[in-house]
Design a protein around this motif. Structure first.
Motif, short mmCIF file in Angstrom:
data_model
loop_
_atom_site.label_atom_id
_atom_site.label_comp_id
_atom_site.label_asym_id
_atom_site.label_seq_id
_atom_site.Cartn_x
_atom_site.Cartn_y
_atom_site.Cartn_z
N ASP A 105 0.82 -1.22 0.00
CA ASP A 105 0.00 0.00 0.00
C ASP A 105 0.85 1.27 0.00
N ILE A 106 2.10 1.17 0.40
CA ILE A 106 2.97 2.35 0.48
C ILE A 106 3.65 2.57 -0.87
N GLU A 107 3.38 3.72 -1.50
CA GLU A 107 4.01 4.02 -2.79
C GLU A 107 5.39 4.60 -2.58
N LYS A 108 6.29 4.24 -3.48
CA LYS A 108 7.68 4.66 -3.38
C LYS A 108 8.03 5.49 -4.60
N TYR A 109 8.51 6.72 -4.38
CA TYR A 109 8.95 7.59 -5.46
C TYR A 109 10.45 7.81 -5.32
N GLU A 110 11.19 7.54 -6.36
CA GLU A 110 12.64 7.70 -6.32
C GLU A 110 13.07 8.85 -7.23
N LEU A 111 13.71 9.84 -6.64
CA LEU A 111 14.24 10.98 -7.37
C LEU A 111 15.72 11.08 -7.06
N ASN A 112 16.54 10.48 -7.93
CA ASN A 112 17.98 10.43 -7.66
C ASN A 112 18.20 9.80 -6.28
N ASN A 113 18.83 10.52 -5.35
CA ASN A 113 19.11 9.96 -4.03
C ASN A 113 18.04 10.29 -2.99
N LEU A 114 16.93 10.82 -3.46
CA LEU A 114 15.81 11.14 -2.57
C LEU A 114 14.68 10.15 -2.82
N THR A 115 14.25 9.47 -1.76
CA THR A 115 13.14 8.54 -1.87
C THR A 115 11.99 9.01 -0.98
N LEU A 116 10.81 9.10 -1.58
CA LEU A 116 9.61 9.49 -0.86
C LEU A 116 8.73 8.27 -0.68
N TRP A 117 8.30 8.03 0.55
CA TRP A 117 7.39 6.93 0.85
C TRP A 117 6.03 7.53 1.15
N ASP A 118 5.11 7.38 0.22
CA ASP A 118 3.79 7.98 0.31
C ASP A 118 2.82 6.94 0.86
N THR A 119 2.41 7.13 2.11
CA THR A 119 1.54 6.15 2.75
C THR A 119 0.07 6.46 2.45
N PRO A 120 -0.79 5.45 2.45
CA PRO A 120 -2.23 5.69 2.22
C PRO A 120 -2.81 6.58 3.30
N GLY A 121 -3.80 7.38 2.93
CA GLY A 121 -4.45 8.24 3.90
C GLY A 121 -5.27 7.43 4.88
N LEU A 122 -5.23 7.85 6.13
CA LEU A 122 -6.06 7.21 7.15
C LEU A 122 -7.41 7.90 7.23
N GLY A 123 -8.41 7.14 7.68
CA GLY A 123 -9.74 7.72 7.82
C GLY A 123 -10.76 7.07 6.92
N ASP A 124 -10.40 5.94 6.29
CA ASP A 124 -11.32 5.25 5.37
C ASP A 124 -11.92 3.99 5.97
N GLY A 125 -11.87 3.88 7.28
CA GLY A 125 -12.43 2.69 7.93
C GLY A 125 -11.44 2.05 8.87
N LYS A 126 -11.96 1.44 9.93
CA LYS A 126 -11.11 0.89 10.97
C LYS A 126 -10.18 -0.20 10.46
N GLU A 127 -10.72 -1.11 9.65
CA GLU A 127 -9.90 -2.22 9.16
C GLU A 127 -8.76 -1.72 8.29
N ALA A 128 -9.07 -0.81 7.36
CA ALA A 128 -8.03 -0.26 6.48
C ALA A 128 -7.01 0.54 7.28
N ASP A 129 -7.49 1.33 8.25
CA ASP A 129 -6.58 2.14 9.07
C ASP A 129 -5.63 1.26 9.87
N ASN A 130 -6.13 0.17 10.41
CA ASN A 130 -5.27 -0.75 11.16
C ASN A 130 -4.19 -1.34 10.27
N ARG A 131 -4.58 -1.70 9.05
CA ARG A 131 -3.60 -2.27 8.11
C ARG A 131 -2.54 -1.24 7.74
N HIS A 132 -3.00 -0.02 7.45
CA HIS A 132 -2.06 1.03 7.08
C HIS A 132 -1.12 1.37 8.24
#
Length: 335
Positions: A76-103
């Motif tokens: 679920d965590i998206e990874k963006y690589e820009l040269n030596n910079l890596t961004l880890w974009d996590t899913p937004g919380l607030g879409d339900g208890k089960e999804a939030d627990n997983r995230h």
């Protein structure tokens, strides 16, 4: 136009410098060490807080490589690589208890990862709050129960809380659209919101956080990008929270559109302060173990003076304001 790489720029300037081979070798080894430094930033927040617009405003996403974790449990965590910079974009919380627990479990798992040196993989967690809503319960749960307890000993220096969508914090009222800045009434509201967030986090975790507010702007398909507000301030805080030896990474990756960086509060010259932070990193890292006294010191000062000017051109107008015109500053380091 392809950006000029900061490390290649320094290497070329060193090779052409009037130094003996031993000093050149030391400098080049140090630059190679800087070149290998990587920055990992986790960006998280509740659904609708503006993570994507913030990423696109800050960084040159045209050169990003998008991927996902190889572990199916963190897909679920998206990874963006820009040269030596890596961004880890996590899913937004607030879409339900089960999804939030997983995230939340995936975020905790990512925060526990270490690099090849055994250090924490994630250098900084940027938590984005939605300034347009009063209900920040999900965000506080994320910060107080998921992020901070899993940051290790250096909690204070590894988290940055930023309140996005400052322009709609009072339903769009009291925003000066011509000047692209908050009016006094909205500014007071936002300042109070910063204090409230700071106090809530302190009470729950004992950790002192210095939140800031900003607007990443937005871009609808076929429409022009609206100008952000306090984006230079956000970049300054991100750079300041990054380990010193890694700060040069941002030079090659910040958004080159000068309109994105134009509008900020007047509490600090964020461009100048960011420039100093990054050039401190470059000078300290590249000159480590090198005798900078006398003539050699002057020559090295000249190298980084030239390098700084070329960095300014390489990263465009915005970071030209951030890091450009460094000759006098760098020269002072070695005088």
């Amino acid at each position: 136009m392809k950006k000029e790489n900061i490390y290649e720029t320094m290497e070329n300037d060193v090779l052409n410098a009037n130094l003996d081979e031993a000093e050149k070798s030391k400098l080049l080894k140090n630059i190679m060490r800087l070149k290998d430094k990587k920055v990992n930033i986790m960006i998280t927040g509740a659904t609708g807080c503006g993570k994507s617009s913030t990423i696109n405003a800050l960084f040159d996403m045209e050169v990003a490589k998008v991927g996902v974790g190889v572990d199916p449990e963190t897909m679920d965590i998206e990874k963006y690589e820009l040269n030596n910079l890596t961004l880890w974009d996590t899913p937004g919380l607030g879409d339900g208890k089960e999804a939030d627990n997983r995230h939340a479990k995936n975020i905790i798992k990512k925060l526990a990862e270490v690099d090849e040196n055994g250090d924490a993989l994630i250098d900084l967690v940027l938590v984005i709050l939605d300034g347009g809503t009063r209900d920040l319960g999900t965000s506080y749960e994320l910060i107080n129960s998921v992020i901070i307890p899993n940051l290790g000993e250096d909690k204070k220096n590894r988290i940055l809380v930023a309140i996005n969508q400052a322009d709609v914090a009072m339903k769009g009222r009291y925003w000066d659209y011509e000047k692209n800045e908050p009016m006094d009434k909205l500014k007071e509201f936002l300042d109070n919101k910063v204090i409230s967030v700071k106090n809530r986090i302190k009470e729950a975790t004992g950790v002192d956080i210095e939140p800031i507010y900003y607007s990443a702007g937005f871009k609808e398909e076929g429409e022009e990008q609206s100008r952000p507000y306090n984006l230079s301030k956000l970049l300054y805080y991100i750079v300041k929270a990054t380990p010193t030896e890694k700060r040069a990474v941002y030079v090659n990756n910040t958004n080159e559109d000068e309109n994105m960086w134009r509008d900020n509060d007047d509490l600090l010259d964020y461009g100048e302060e960011t420039r100093k932070s990054i050039m401190d990193s470059v000078v300290e890292g590249a000159s480590r173990g090198v005798d900078v006294g006398g003539d050699i010191g002057g020559e090295i000062g000249g190298i980084f003076g030239k390098t700084g000017e070329r960095i300014g051109r390489a990263v465009g107008s915005v970071v030209g304001g951030v890091i450009g015109a460094v000759g006098g500053f760098i020269g002072g380091f070695f005088s």
